[in-house]
Design a protein around this motif. Structure first.
Motif, PDB file in Angstrom:
ATOM      1  N   VAL A 159     -23.844 -10.661  17.176  1.00 49.41           N
ATOM      2  CA  VAL A 159     -23.471  -9.303  16.804  1.00 49.41           C
ATOM      3  C   VAL A 159     -23.199  -9.253  15.311  1.00 49.41           C
ATOM      4  O   VAL A 159     -22.511 -10.122  14.767  1.00 49.41           O
ATOM      5  N   GLN A 160     -23.741  -8.233  14.671  1.00 49.01           N
ATOM      6  CA  GLN A 160     -23.463  -8.051  13.250  1.00 49.01           C
ATOM      7  C   GLN A 160     -22.094  -7.412  13.094  1.00 49.01           C
ATOM      8  O   GLN A 160     -21.773  -6.436  13.797  1.00 49.01           O
ATOM      9  N   GLU A 161     -21.309  -7.974  12.199  1.00 49.86           N
ATOM     10  CA  GLU A 161     -20.016  -7.395  11.830  1.00 49.86           C
ATOM     11  C   GLU A 161     -20.201  -5.906  11.521  1.00 49.86           C
ATOM     12  O   GLU A 161     -21.175  -5.534  10.861  1.00 49.86           O
ATOM     13  N   GLY A 162     -19.318  -5.077  12.016  1.00 49.21           N
ATOM     14  CA  GLY A 162     -19.426  -3.643  11.755  1.00 49.21           C
ATOM     15  C   GLY A 162     -20.114  -2.862  12.863  1.00 49.21           C
ATOM     16  O   GLY A 162     -20.079  -1.635  12.875  1.00 49.21           O
ATOM     17  N   THR A 163     -20.749  -3.562  13.787  1.00 40.38           N
ATOM     18  CA  THR A 163     -21.341  -2.876  14.949  1.00 40.38           C
ATOM     19  C   THR A 163     -20.224  -2.187  15.724  1.00 40.38           C
ATOM     20  O   THR A 163     -19.152  -2.771  15.918  1.00 40.38           O
ATOM     21  N   LEU A 164     -20.452  -0.967  16.160  1.00 39.96           N
ATOM     22  CA  LEU A 164     -19.418  -0.263  16.910  1.00 39.96           C
ATOM     23  C   LEU A 164     -19.166  -0.957  18.242  1.00 39.96           C
ATOM     24  O   LEU A 164     -20.108  -1.274  18.972  1.00 39.96           O
ATOM     25  N   LEU A 165     -17.885  -1.179  18.555  1.00 38.41           N
ATOM     26  CA  LEU A 165     -17.535  -1.749  19.855  1.00 38.41           C
ATOM     27  C   LEU A 165     -18.065  -0.878  20.987  1.00 38.41           C
ATOM     28  O   LEU A 165     -18.467  -1.376  22.037  1.00 38.41           O
TER      29      LEU A 165
ATOM     30  N   VAL B 187     -20.509 -13.735  15.953  1.00 38.14           N
ATOM     31  CA  VAL B 187     -20.529 -12.610  15.020  1.00 38.14           C
ATOM     32  C   VAL B 187     -21.047 -13.116  13.684  1.00 38.14           C
ATOM     33  O   VAL B 187     -20.630 -14.179  13.221  1.00 38.14           O
TER      34      VAL B 187
ATOM     35  N   ALA C 115     -14.862  -1.250  15.374  1.00 41.36           N
ATOM     36  CA  ALA C 115     -16.086  -2.011  15.116  1.00 41.36           C
ATOM     37  C   ALA C 115     -15.831  -3.504  15.273  1.00 41.36           C
ATOM     38  O   ALA C 115     -14.703  -3.974  15.176  1.00 41.36           O
ATOM     39  N   VAL C 116     -16.899  -4.230  15.494  1.00 42.03           N
ATOM     40  CA  VAL C 116     -16.818  -5.684  15.589  1.00 42.03           C
ATOM     41  C   VAL C 116     -16.476  -6.261  14.217  1.00 42.03           C
ATOM     42  O   VAL C 116     -17.037  -5.838  13.200  1.00 42.03           O
ATOM     43  N   VAL C 117     -15.541  -7.195  14.203  1.00 40.93           N
ATOM     44  CA  VAL C 117     -15.210  -7.906  12.960  1.00 40.93           C
ATOM     45  C   VAL C 117     -15.471  -9.401  13.196  1.00 40.93           C
ATOM     46  O   VAL C 117     -15.681  -9.831  14.334  1.00 40.93           O
TER      47      VAL C 117
ATOM     48  N   HIS D 294     -13.986 -11.490  16.086  1.00 39.31           N
ATOM     49  CA  HIS D 294     -14.437 -11.407  17.474  1.00 39.31           C
ATOM     50  C   HIS D 294     -15.355 -12.564  17.853  1.00 39.31           C
ATOM     51  O   HIS D 294     -15.626 -12.777  19.036  1.00 39.31           O
TER      52      HIS D 294
END
Lengths: 348, 348
Positions: A109-115, A143, B18-20, B23
């Motif tokens: 998952v790329q950092e900043g992708t919406l949960l 990530v 958002a994913v950080v 995670h």
């Protein structure tokens, strides 16, 4: 073993020192990467190009198949990367005649992708697994920083059980086999391209993503000896048939007017300059069966929700081994070539 | 099922939409992502946090484990992403007491990556698989455009066979167990960080990446009833012990001066402000065994090349269930907390 410390690329890798998009397209360049880089590096001999490996295991045989999904955009008409990740691996297992049991899921998952987006994808995976009757048994999440990924990439790897006596693989294609397809072609690729940023167009076409192991079970229940099953994903029907023709050293003859290309797909392909035979499908299968059993298999396919549009599209011949040809609407014959590189990048 | 179309993040996900990076760190945030997002989305009940799933299969039991590797840089002192991808998954399988048999490999390659680099990684995978005695049986390659990846990401998924009677999992940790480690800790993390762009420092430390299933076989051959095995990778010994303490609802007491931290690792950790207990290992295992059998297991470990530095580092207690504490060099006691997020991003 190759010395990669002092390595230059062999000519078949198209004289490039670097990976290009075409190496991931499922066509000739993908094949060259496997043949000239991975097999020597792994110290493996070229084995059959099957969608899943069938392996001995105490008490029987298991099938193992892996795919990473990088489709862009992650949500498209008819599905999402989550649906593809389940159905694609279920289908690869089914193409060896195995019954899919277990799936692993691994996310990058790329950092900043919406949960919320990650949650929608995970929900789609859960729903698709329940629909297919497979268990999600283990997983992993990594990530990566912004600029090192693109939303969500998903790997699924599946384990299936292969019943005694089942032997379905590309090298079993034989002259006299009928070549069947379970329905319309080119649908998934066009659905994804229709919402690709910068290319939006309105087709009404939705992805055909679907799990095909139930359809395979119905085909096997006919007791017709099925020689080959293949889901024509990346590289489309053209890539799958070329791989089978080469693996079995048979010729394959298609009848162009028998190919089920929906009008909306034909229009979109004409607009984009694509050959529908090279466009990805995610819910279709090709079956090679002896001509004597073809009608029984077609009838079984048409009785299944995912095989309603099944039809005969060609035959296997002893002529022109390794080559796929199509009889055109005008009565001529053309060679259906292996796609070289990437016609539609990141389609699955 | 959660409605991810209209979803807001629950508080445990740290109030971020958002994913950080955290995670993906293998610590508390990774656990929250599994608990609050993946499990509800998959419709699964929280199961045991094992490194590999043990599953029924006709004729016996199989173990399945998956990991994606995104380590940066791809080549580091003592190994490469290729070594990690093989050894990491072999080790996850071994931690359930299974014998690893088969691996799949799936690549996501950024356009522009040198074919020679991809070849070096594939060669490392081939060599590591031969060294571990596992077969590379199926694979996949996807290419993503520049800016959507970072060199090479590799997923490996492994299948192992679990012998009858073997039952090794975190919930089996019990008061009275000795806690053993197979050797020096913190080595892999420091080796990778020492060559991370912008952070280069000279330590002489090389990654401990190694396949541990042979060591596990030697441990099992002692006939001591092993309760738990765990390889302390992302999040280090601290994350692994906290997960085990919570899963089994036992306390774990460490003796700080018994922790084998090499001087170079201690120095680097001091420089970077890291706790060696939270730094990743790629060739070490934790074993929980009844105290009466601990000396026999330690002797077996020390007889194996990957267990030469084995030692007792603590014990399982009925006190403070769910919590890990360490007796400090000064005679005090501190709580060893679960790492929250990502101390060392992209370490594996």
């Amino acid at each position: 073993m190759l010395d990669f410390e002092n390595w230059t690329c062999p000519v078949p890798l198209r004289d490039t020192p670097a990976v290009v998009m075409g190496h991931g397209g499922g066509g000739a360049m993908s094949g060259e990467l496997v043949e000239h880089l991975f097999l020597p590096a792994y110290g493996s001999s070229p084995s059959e190009l099957t969608d899943s490996a069938v392996l001995p295991f105490p008490g029987g045989r298991l099938a193992l198949s892996t795919d990473s999904y990088v489709v862009k955009p992650m949500f498209f008409p008819g599905g999402s990367i989550g649906d593809l990740a389940v159905n694609g691996t279920v289908n690869d297992l089914a193409m060896s005649g195995s019954q899919p049991l277990y799936l692993s899921t691994a996310f990058i998952v790329q950092e900043g992708t919406l949960l919320a987006d990650l949650g929608r994808i995970a929900s789609a995976i859960g729903a698709a697994a329940r629909a297919a009757g497979v268990q999600l048994v283990t997983g992993d999440t990594k990530v990566v920083d912004n600029g090192s990924g693109d939303g969500v990439f998903v790997n699924t790897t599946g384990v299936g059980v292969v019943a005694p006596g089942v032997d379905i693989r590309p090298t079993r294609a034989a002259p006299g086999d009928a070549v069947l397809i379970s329905g319309d072609i080119g649908v998934h690729g066009v659905a994804v391209m229709s919402v690709r940023a910068g290319l939006e167009f309105d087709t009404g076409v939705t992805s055909d993503t679907a799990p095909l192991h139930g359809l395979v079970a119905d085909i096997l229940a006919t007791d017709v000896p099925v020689h080959v099953l293949r889901d024509p994903t990346r590289g489309g029907v053209a890539a799958s048939l070329n791989e089978i023709a080469r693996a079995a050293q048979v010729g394959i003859s298609l009848v162009e007017r028998d190919l089920p290309v929906p009008a909306a797909v034909a229009d979109a392909c004409s607009l984009l300059g694509l050959d529908p035979l090279q466009v990805a499908n995610e819910g279709k299968l090709l079956a090679f069966v002896p001509e004597a059993g073809a009608d029984a298999v077609l009838a079984a396919m048409r009785d299944h929700p995912y095989g309603r549009g099944a039809r005969r599209i060609g035959a296997c011949t002893a002529d022109h081994p390794g080559t796929v040809v199509a009889r055109t609407a005008l009565g001529g014959t053309r060679v259906v070539t292996m796609p070289i590189g990437e016609q539609l990048p990141r389609i699955c």
